[in-house]
Design an enzyme around this catalytic site. Sequence first.
Site, PDB file in Angstrom:
ATOM      1  N   ASN A   8      93.107 -54.239  -5.232  1.00 12.24           N
ATOM      2  CA  ASN A   8      93.275 -55.693  -5.188  1.00 12.24           C
ATOM      3  C   ASN A   8      94.777 -55.959  -5.115  1.00 12.24           C
ATOM      4  OD1 ASN A   8      93.429 -58.431  -5.657  1.00 12.24           O
ATOM      5  ND2 ASN A   8      92.675 -58.326  -7.777  1.00 12.24           N
ATOM      6  N   LYS A  10      96.188 -58.744  -4.707  1.00 12.89           N
ATOM      7  CA  LYS A  10      96.548 -60.076  -5.246  1.00 12.89           C
ATOM      8  C   LYS A  10      97.488 -60.773  -4.261  1.00 12.89           C
ATOM      9  CE  LYS A  10      95.576 -58.305  -9.793  1.00 12.89           C
ATOM     10  NZ  LYS A  10      95.765 -58.390 -11.238  1.00 12.89           N
ATOM     11  N   HIS A  92      87.445 -63.389  -9.982  1.00  9.10           N
ATOM     12  CA  HIS A  92      88.499 -62.666 -10.700  1.00  9.10           C
ATOM     13  C   HIS A  92      89.035 -63.575 -11.811  1.00  9.10           C
ATOM     14  CE1 HIS A  92      92.295 -60.729 -11.612  1.00  9.10           C
ATOM     15  NE2 HIS A  92      91.821 -59.647 -11.037  1.00  9.10           N
ATOM     16  N   GLU A  94      91.883 -64.203 -12.769  1.00  7.49           N
ATOM     17  CA  GLU A  94      93.036 -65.029 -12.377  1.00  7.49           C
ATOM     18  C   GLU A  94      92.572 -66.285 -11.648  1.00  7.49           C
ATOM     19  OE1 GLU A  94      95.266 -61.883 -10.476  1.00  7.49           O
ATOM     20  OE2 GLU A  94      95.555 -60.959 -12.438  1.00  7.49           O
ATOM     21  N   GLU A 162      86.367 -56.393 -16.016  1.00  9.07           N
ATOM     22  CA  GLU A 162      87.820 -56.407 -16.169  1.00  9.07           C
ATOM     23  C   GLU A 162      88.194 -57.224 -17.400  1.00  9.07           C
ATOM     24  OE1 GLU A 162      89.936 -55.677 -12.172  1.00  9.07           O
ATOM     25  OE2 GLU A 162      89.503 -57.806 -12.307  1.00  9.07           O
ATOM     26  N   GLY A 168      97.010 -55.917 -15.856  1.00  5.09           N
ATOM     27  CA  GLY A 168      98.456 -55.992 -15.687  1.00  5.09           C
ATOM     28  C   GLY A 168      99.256 -55.784 -16.963  1.00  5.09           C
ATOM     29  N   SER A 208      94.549 -52.204 -15.604  1.00  3.74           N
ATOM     30  CA  SER A 208      95.540 -51.161 -15.887  1.00  3.74           C
ATOM     31  C   SER A 208      95.056 -49.752 -15.558  1.00  3.74           C
ATOM     32  CB  SER A 208      96.021 -51.248 -17.342  1.00  3.74           C
ATOM     33  OG  SER A 208      96.710 -52.476 -17.553  1.00  3.74           O
TER      34      SER A 208
HETATM   35  P1  PGA Z   1      95.789 -54.180 -12.736  1.00  2.00           P
HETATM   36  O1  PGA Z   1      94.854 -55.347 -12.121  1.00  2.00           O
HETATM   37  O2  PGA Z   1      95.224 -52.873 -12.228  1.00  2.00           O
HETATM   38  O3  PGA Z   1      97.147 -54.467 -12.166  1.00  2.00           O
HETATM   39  O4  PGA Z   1      95.708 -54.296 -14.203  1.00  2.00           O
HETATM   40  C1  PGA Z   1      93.460 -55.180 -12.009  1.00  2.00           C
HETATM   41  C2  PGA Z   1      92.850 -56.422 -11.403  1.00  2.00           C
HETATM   42  O5  PGA Z   1      93.247 -57.535 -11.766  1.00  2.00           O
HETATM   43  O6  PGA Z   1      91.937 -56.336 -10.558  1.00  2.00           O
END
Ligand code: PGA
Length: 252
Positions: A8, A10, A92, A94, A162, A168, A208
């Site tokens: 992803n 983003k 997601h 976010e 997640e 992150g 992560s």
């Molecule tokens: P990350 O993000 O691997 O940077 O923690 C995962 C995600 O949001 O899909």
Amino acid sequence: MRKLAAGNWKMNGTSATLAELEALSRAHPDPGVDVLVCLPATLIHPARTLLDNAPVALGGQDCHAAASGAHTGDIAAAQLADAGASAVILGHSERREDHGETSDRVRQKAIAAHQAGLIAVICLGETLAQREAGETLAIIGAQLSASLPDTCTAANTVVAYEPVWAIGTGKIPTKAQIADVHSFVREGLIAELGAQEAAGLRLLYGGSVKPANAAEIFGIENVDGALVGGASLTAAEFSPIIRALEASVHPA
Ligand code: PGA
């Protein structure tokens, strides 16, 4: 079931960054797992052209619930498919946070994705406050039943767990915490879709995931792959995660 390493990107990357995808596809000409990279919408068509028929699938990161119409700034599932996407991330955390997306809206988007022939990668996850309050399974259960439409099958849907607090941050749940949620989600899928579809539907862990922890995560029961953010941005980091997933399928 074929395991899935999904990236992803983003809101990262421009056409110059596509060199990373090219390097990734060169490193995995015949992957033993499915590889998917969910790109900013502007990069999907150039990436598909660049990669040609290479076995790296491309996805979007959101779509509108409507097939077309007066929705300035939004993108339809059919437009993602037309650009070369075969999947789309939906719900997601976010987007749930930044755009107030509810599970009901995610379900409508998943129907639109399925109608356009896209795999819906539906994300679920609890916040740290919810985990500390002991509400994790209640939150995941509510998100699962409200976000998945009746159109879901093992072939057209992937569920990603997640934890919001792991995205992150470099923080990872314990193996037992991941195993608990994934087995709970599998049970929920059995209730919603029946045993056969539920057994074949890929459950990804996300938050992560890095080269250093991937093998351990892929050894957990009911983890069928990963949704990888930051570490999917470069071939140097995403490639060892793909190899760790391949190794979990065919241990040396
Ligand atoms: P990350 O993000 O691997 O940077 O923690 C995962 C995600 O949001 O899909």
